[in-house]
Design a protein around this motif. Structure first.
Motif, mmCIF file in Angstrom:
data_model
loop_
_atom_site.group_PDB
_atom_site.id
_atom_site.type_symbol
_atom_site.label_atom_id
_atom_site.label_comp_id
_atom_site.label_asym_id
_atom_site.label_seq_id
_atom_site.Cartn_x
_atom_site.Cartn_y
_atom_site.Cartn_z
ATOM 1 N N GLU A 233 0.829 -1.208 0.000
ATOM 2 C CA GLU A 233 0.000 0.000 0.000
ATOM 3 C C GLU A 233 0.863 1.257 0.000
ATOM 4 O O GLU A 233 0.514 2.258 -0.646
ATOM 5 C CB GLU A 233 -0.926 -0.015 1.213
ATOM 6 N N ASP A 237 0.315 3.974 -2.875
ATOM 7 C CA ASP A 237 -0.310 5.240 -2.475
ATOM 8 C C ASP A 237 0.695 6.387 -2.359
ATOM 9 O O ASP A 237 0.367 7.529 -2.675
ATOM 10 C CB ASP A 237 -1.031 5.063 -1.132
ATOM 11 N N THR A 241 1.739 6.422 -7.370
ATOM 12 C CA THR A 241 0.719 7.373 -7.813
ATOM 13 C C THR A 241 1.239 8.809 -7.859
ATOM 14 O O THR A 241 0.586 9.676 -8.453
ATOM 15 C CB THR A 241 -0.501 7.313 -6.878
#
Length: 285
Positions: A233, A237, A241
């Protein structure tokens, strides 16, 4: 070693002053605290009957005790000193070794025999020390403390430390280290690793470090744990991104990275997952 609340607060002040030494040296400054007993630190006897900085326990060492007695106006030490007595001074009952360094005079606390091993570990094995070699470990020690034969003790400690021997023994001395493949664009390969730190006020215990090979840009992502889902994650995140998807992800093969979930993420995002040679951190960027 367990300290009282007052001694722990006192040590926190010592660590803070040491951390900000480049800004505080030679200046008058004020320490703000909500721990009222610290206000007695300048007095010879605290309200609880302890001498200031008694945590050093220097009186347990006979040579140090004799040196303190002499500097306080007593007789000469019976034991042979490792260096001139003129290089020492006494302050609030604690013995310090004086050493000139460029534009300043260093006052290093004298460490008794029982704590020398702890002092060596403090300089060599701290989370951010990165297990430096003998010279770098010794250089750091000279800025913090003093004890006789410190260089020889440091050399013996570092050369026999098990984790360092594992890393040192895996690299052949007969074959030179090959250069890394040339890169021409950002995010072609990025290297990742984890650093364990003291737990923060937000509950984070680890720092995910991501380094781009061509720009050497470093991204630090705090993590509460190093589970595979937490790492995955964080990559998606807080890195992919924002900066984009790298062509190659290079790790040291730890279980927090080399797992089914990360393999699936790399497969879906078309990232080449690469594992470096075990016990050879030089290869990881």
């Amino acid at each position: 070693m367990r300290y009282s609340a007052t001694d722990s607060e006192d040590l926190a002040v010592v660590e803070a002053v040491g951390a900000f030494d480049p800004y505080l040296y030679g200046c008058h400054f004020t320490v703000f605290t909500n721990h009222h007993p610290l206000l007695t630190i300048k007095s010879q006897t605290c309200s609880h009957g302890l001498q200031p900085l008694r945590w050093a326990e220097q009186n347990k060492d006979l040579l140090i005790k004799e040196s303190i007695t002499y500097l306080e106006g007593g007789q000469l030490p019976k034991s042979k000193l490792p260096t001139s007595i003129c290089e020492f001074e006494i302050s609030h009952g604690v013995l310090y070794h004086l050493r000139e360094q460029s534009d300043r005079l260093l006052r290093c606390v004298v460490v008794l025999v029982q704590l020398q091993q702890f002092a060596l570990r403090l300089a060599h094995c701290a989370p951010l020390a990165a297990h430096p070699d003998v010279i770098r470990t010794y250089t750091k020690e000279k800025q913090l403390f003093y004890f006789p034969n410190m260089f020889s003790r440091t050399k013996q400690f570092v050369t026999k430390y098990q984790e360092c021997q594992i890393c040192e023994g895996c690299a052949s001395k007969n074959v030179p280290l090959a250069s890394a493949p040339e890169v021409s664009h950002p995010l072609e390969p990025v290297s990742v690793d984890l650093i364990q730190l003291p737990r923060s006020s937000h509950g984070n215990l680890y720092m995910l470090v991501i380094v781009d090979h061509i720009s050497h840009f470093v991204e630090l992502i705090p993590l509460p744990d190093k589970k595979d889902r937490t790492n995955a994650e964080a990559f998606i995140d807080a890195y992919f991104t924002i900066y984009g998807i790298p062509l190659e992800l290079q790790t040291d093969g730890g279980g927090e990275f080399n797992n089914k979930l990360m393999s699936l993420v790399c497969e879906v995002l078309l990232i080449h997952f690469k594992v470096t040679v075990p016990y050879h951190p030089q290869a990881n960027g």
